[in-house]
Motif scaffolding. Structure first.
Motif, PDB file in Angstrom:
ATOM      1  N   ILE A   1       7.328  67.729 -44.441  1.00 31.62           N
ATOM      2  CA  ILE A   1       6.113  68.347 -44.961  1.00 31.62           C
ATOM      3  C   ILE A   1       6.495  69.756 -45.380  1.00 31.62           C
ATOM      4  O   ILE A   1       6.958  70.549 -44.571  1.00 31.62           O
ATOM      5  N   LYS A   2       6.329  70.046 -46.645  1.00 32.90           N
ATOM      6  CA  LYS A   2       6.686  71.372 -47.143  1.00 32.90           C
ATOM      7  C   LYS A   2       5.512  72.335 -47.020  1.00 32.90           C
ATOM      8  O   LYS A   2       5.677  73.482 -46.633  1.00 32.90           O
ATOM      9  N   GLU A   3       4.308  71.844 -47.349  1.00 31.42           N
ATOM     10  CA  GLU A   3       3.153  72.739 -47.381  1.00 31.42           C
ATOM     11  C   GLU A   3       1.874  71.935 -47.230  1.00 31.42           C
ATOM     12  O   GLU A   3       1.798  70.770 -47.622  1.00 31.42           O
ATOM     13  N   LEU A   4       0.852  72.581 -46.657  1.00 34.19           N
ATOM     14  CA  LEU A   4      -0.475  71.993 -46.534  1.00 34.19           C
ATOM     15  C   LEU A   4      -1.503  72.942 -47.131  1.00 34.19           C
ATOM     16  O   LEU A   4      -1.403  74.151 -46.949  1.00 34.19           O
ATOM     17  N   GLU A   5      -2.480  72.378 -47.809  1.00 33.60           N
ATOM     18  CA  GLU A   5      -3.667  73.145 -48.222  1.00 33.60           C
ATOM     19  C   GLU A   5      -4.776  72.678 -47.303  1.00 33.60           C
ATOM     20  O   GLU A   5      -5.103  71.480 -47.278  1.00 33.60           O
ATOM     21  N   VAL A   6      -5.358  73.600 -46.536  1.00 35.49           N
ATOM     22  CA  VAL A   6      -6.330  73.225 -45.508  1.00 35.49           C
ATOM     23  C   VAL A   6      -7.611  74.028 -45.648  1.00 35.49           C
ATOM     24  O   VAL A   6      -7.669  75.040 -46.325  1.00 35.49           O
TER      25      VAL A   6
END
Length: 113
Positions: free
Chosen positions: A107-112
Motif C-alpha cells: 500500500i503506497k498511499e490512502l485517501e481517507v
C-alpha cells in the motif's frame, strides 16, 4: 489464488491504521504491484470487490501502480530492466543478476475521511 489473501491482509492493515489514526472511511487506495510479484491484477481487483463489502473500504477506489522489474548485474555492475526473475543481463548476457525492484506488493498511499 493468493490474491484473495493479499486483499485480506491489505484490509487488515488498513483497519489497523484506521483504529490507530482515527479515520472512518477510505476513498482511494494506491497499491504498488511489482511486475515480478506474480500477482494477477485482474484477480486482485476482483478479490478486492468481493472482500471489502461492508468494510471501511467498501466504497474505495483501488488504484494499482505498476512497478517495473529491474536487477543489478554482478558481472557488468549495472542496473538493468528485466521482465522475468531469471532473465539474463541485457547488457552482457550474464546470469548473475539480482532483483532490486519489481517484487513489491504494498500500500503506497490512502485517501481517507
Amino acid at each position: 489464488m493468493h490474491e484473495l489473501s493479499l486483499v485480506g491482509n491489505m484490509l487488515q492493515i488498513i483497519e489497523d491504521a484506521a483504529a490507530e489514526q482515527g479515520f472512518a472511511q477510505v476513498k482511494t487506495i494506491w497499491m504498488e504491484v511489482g511486475q515480478l510479484s506474480c500477482v494477477e491484477k485482474n484477480a486482485l481487483r476482483f478479490c478486492f470487490s468481493v472482500v471489502v463489502d461492508g468494510t471501511i473500504v467498501q466504497y474505495a477506489k483501488l488504484e494499482i501502480i505498476d512497478v517495473a522489474g529491474s536487477a543489478w548485474c554482478e558481472h557488468c555492475h549495472c542496473e538493468v530492466a528485466i521482465s522475468a526473475r531469471y532473465d539474463t543481463c541485457p547488457e552482457c548476457g550474464a546470469y548473475t543478476t539480482k532483483v532490486i525492484r519489481g517484487e513489491e506488493i504494498r500500500i503506497k498511499e490512502l485517501e481517507v475521511e
